[in-house]
Enzyme design. Structure first.
Site, PDB file in Angstrom:
ATOM      1  N   PRO A   1       0.796  -1.236   0.000  1.00 48.19           N
ATOM      2  CA  PRO A   1       0.000   0.000   0.000  1.00 48.19           C
ATOM      3  C   PRO A   1       0.824   1.279   0.000  1.00 48.19           C
ATOM      4  O   PRO A   1       0.327   2.325  -0.406  1.00 48.19           O
ATOM      5  CB  PRO A   1      -0.841  -0.120   1.272  1.00 48.19           C
ATOM      6  CG  PRO A   1      -0.083  -1.064   2.150  1.00 48.19           C
ATOM      7  CD  PRO A   1       0.580  -2.031   1.227  1.00 48.19           C
TER       8      PRO A   1
ATOM      9  N   GLU B   1       3.534  -0.036   5.796  1.00 49.17           N
ATOM     10  CA  GLU B   1       3.222   0.713   7.033  1.00 49.17           C
ATOM     11  C   GLU B   1       3.199   2.222   6.821  1.00 49.17           C
ATOM     12  O   GLU B   1       4.162   2.817   6.325  1.00 49.17           O
ATOM     13  CB  GLU B   1       4.252   0.379   8.119  1.00 49.17           C
ATOM     14  CG  GLU B   1       3.962   1.069   9.439  1.00 49.17           C
ATOM     15  CD  GLU B   1       4.874   0.607  10.561  1.00 49.17           C
ATOM     16  OE1 GLU B   1       4.722   1.110  11.690  1.00 49.17           O
ATOM     17  OE2 GLU B   1       5.739  -0.261  10.318  1.00 49.17           O
TER      18      GLU B   1
ATOM     19  N   LYS C   1       2.829  -3.780  14.503  1.00 48.48           N
ATOM     20  CA  LYS C   1       3.585  -4.616  15.443  1.00 48.48           C
ATOM     21  C   LYS C   1       2.857  -5.945  15.535  1.00 48.48           C
ATOM     22  O   LYS C   1       1.677  -5.989  15.888  1.00 48.48           O
ATOM     23  CB  LYS C   1       3.684  -3.965  16.837  1.00 48.48           C
ATOM     24  CG  LYS C   1       4.860  -3.027  16.971  1.00 48.48           C
ATOM     25  CD  LYS C   1       6.160  -3.777  16.871  1.00 48.48           C
ATOM     26  CE  LYS C   1       7.265  -2.885  16.339  1.00 48.48           C
ATOM     27  NZ  LYS C   1       8.289  -3.663  15.635  1.00 48.48           N
TER      28      LYS C   1
END
Length: 347
Positions: free
Chosen positions: A133, A157, A173
């Site tokens: 992404p 992320e 995480k």
């Protein structure tokens, strides 16, 4: 390109506005190049259309800055620091590197730093085999008054998104092959880092507006799954109602998910335990529009970069008291396996 600034030293450069490409190194400069000609649509199609085939290193050529024994020892050192109350969590990483002999079919014209591989060729290989992404391709040759940068990222992320006066971050995480492999340690670590990110954003947001809008969501990516949370807040206006970019970068860099908690103690441990600087790996990669007050910066994970005539790739894991050293090493292997395989040439 019409300008360059190290935003760690010259954040005031953004006061003049403009659209900037950002490669903020984890433990170094916050590189930013200002561009006058920005194509917002169709550019990715052109990159795919014109890219040459990628010719990477042989799989056996990759070397790690830390052996398995050394990495396990570093994990145990972090666990000892947790026992002593110095940290709650620290991210420990290693860097893989492999030479690329030039000239190759993908080599482009030489610049001041020597020949460079074709970043677009690798970017297409990753986009095809590992869509992400927050993927990025940055290839800025060095100039007489600015450093260059060669980065190809398949980051999953979000570090910072700024839009309509709000800032959003999406810390990751927790990593496993399947959702069933995510355990209590992964959930506890995610909550811990989400709280750290919430505190970071609170430094630059209107009091009372920072909230966790998604906690412990499971995201599927090629070959693995992640636990992802989302934190959002209303930015406190800077001078003239504009975004205070210096304050925002100061609060969010380096990203909490790839440093640890408390961040200052984790950074000290990272400096002691990791043998080499991370460079753009675990930094922030993306763009910033100082005129529109918008930005999208990814955490520089799942990222290749070109330095000292070698292709590099970083991989790491978050360490807590509940960590099993052997399992953490295997997590670094999992995160690297697919992407390094795509970047390598079968022989």
């Amino acid at each position: 390109m019409i300008g360059y600034a190290d935003l760690a030293r010259e954040p005031e450069a953004l006061a003049d506005g403009g659209w900037w490409v950002v490669v903020a190194e984890f433990d170094g400069p916050l590189h930013a190049w200002r561009f006058a000609d920005v194509h917002r649509t169709g550019a990715a199609d052109a990159v795919v259309r014109d890219a040459k085939p990628w010719h990477g290193p042989a799989p056996e050529q990759w070397r790690s800055t830390m052996s398995r024994t050394e990495y396990v020892a570093a994990v145990e050192a972090v666990r000892a620091a947790v026992l002593e109350g110095e940290v709650y969590q620290a991210n420990i990483c290693r860097v893989l590197a492999a030479p690329l002999a030039g000239p190759q079919p993908q080599a482009v014209l030489p610049d001041g730093g020597g020949w460079r591989p074709d970043a677009a060729a690798l970017a297409v290989r990753l986009a095809t085999g590992n869509p992400a992404p927050y993927a990025a391709l940055i290839d800025v040759p060095a100039g007489p008054e600015w450093p260059g940068s060669w980065v190809v990222s398949a980051s999953p992320e979000l570090s910072v998104r700024v839009r309509d006066g709000y800032v959003t971050s999406g810390p990751i995480k927790g990593t496993a092959v399947t959702a069933e492999g995510l355990g209590a340690k992964d959930r506890a670590e995610n909550v811990m880092i989400t709280d750290l990110v919430r505190n970071d954003l609170a430094r630059v947001c209107v009091p009372g507006t920072v909230e966790v809008i998604d906690l412990l969501a499971t995201e599927e990516h090629p070959g693995l799954v992640h636990l992802v949370s989302r934190v959002r807040g209303e930015l406190a206006p800077g001078r003239g109602g504009r975004v205070d970019w210096a304050a925002l970068l100061g609060a969010t860099h380096p990203p909490g998910s790839v440093s640890g908690a408390p961040k200052s103690s984790a950074l000290r441990l990272i400096g002691e335990l990791e043998p080499t600087a991370r460079g753009p790996y675990c930094g922030q990669i993306g763009w910033l529009d100082a005129d529109a007050g918008e930005a999208r910066l990814a955490v520089g994970i799942r990222t290749f970069w070109w330095a000292d005539q070698a292709l590099r790739f970083g991989t790491g894991a978050g360490i807590t008291w509940g960590s099993d050293a052997a399992a953490e090493w295997e997590e670094t292997e999992l995160k690297a396996r697919r992407l390094v395989g795509l970047a390598s040439t079968s022989r």
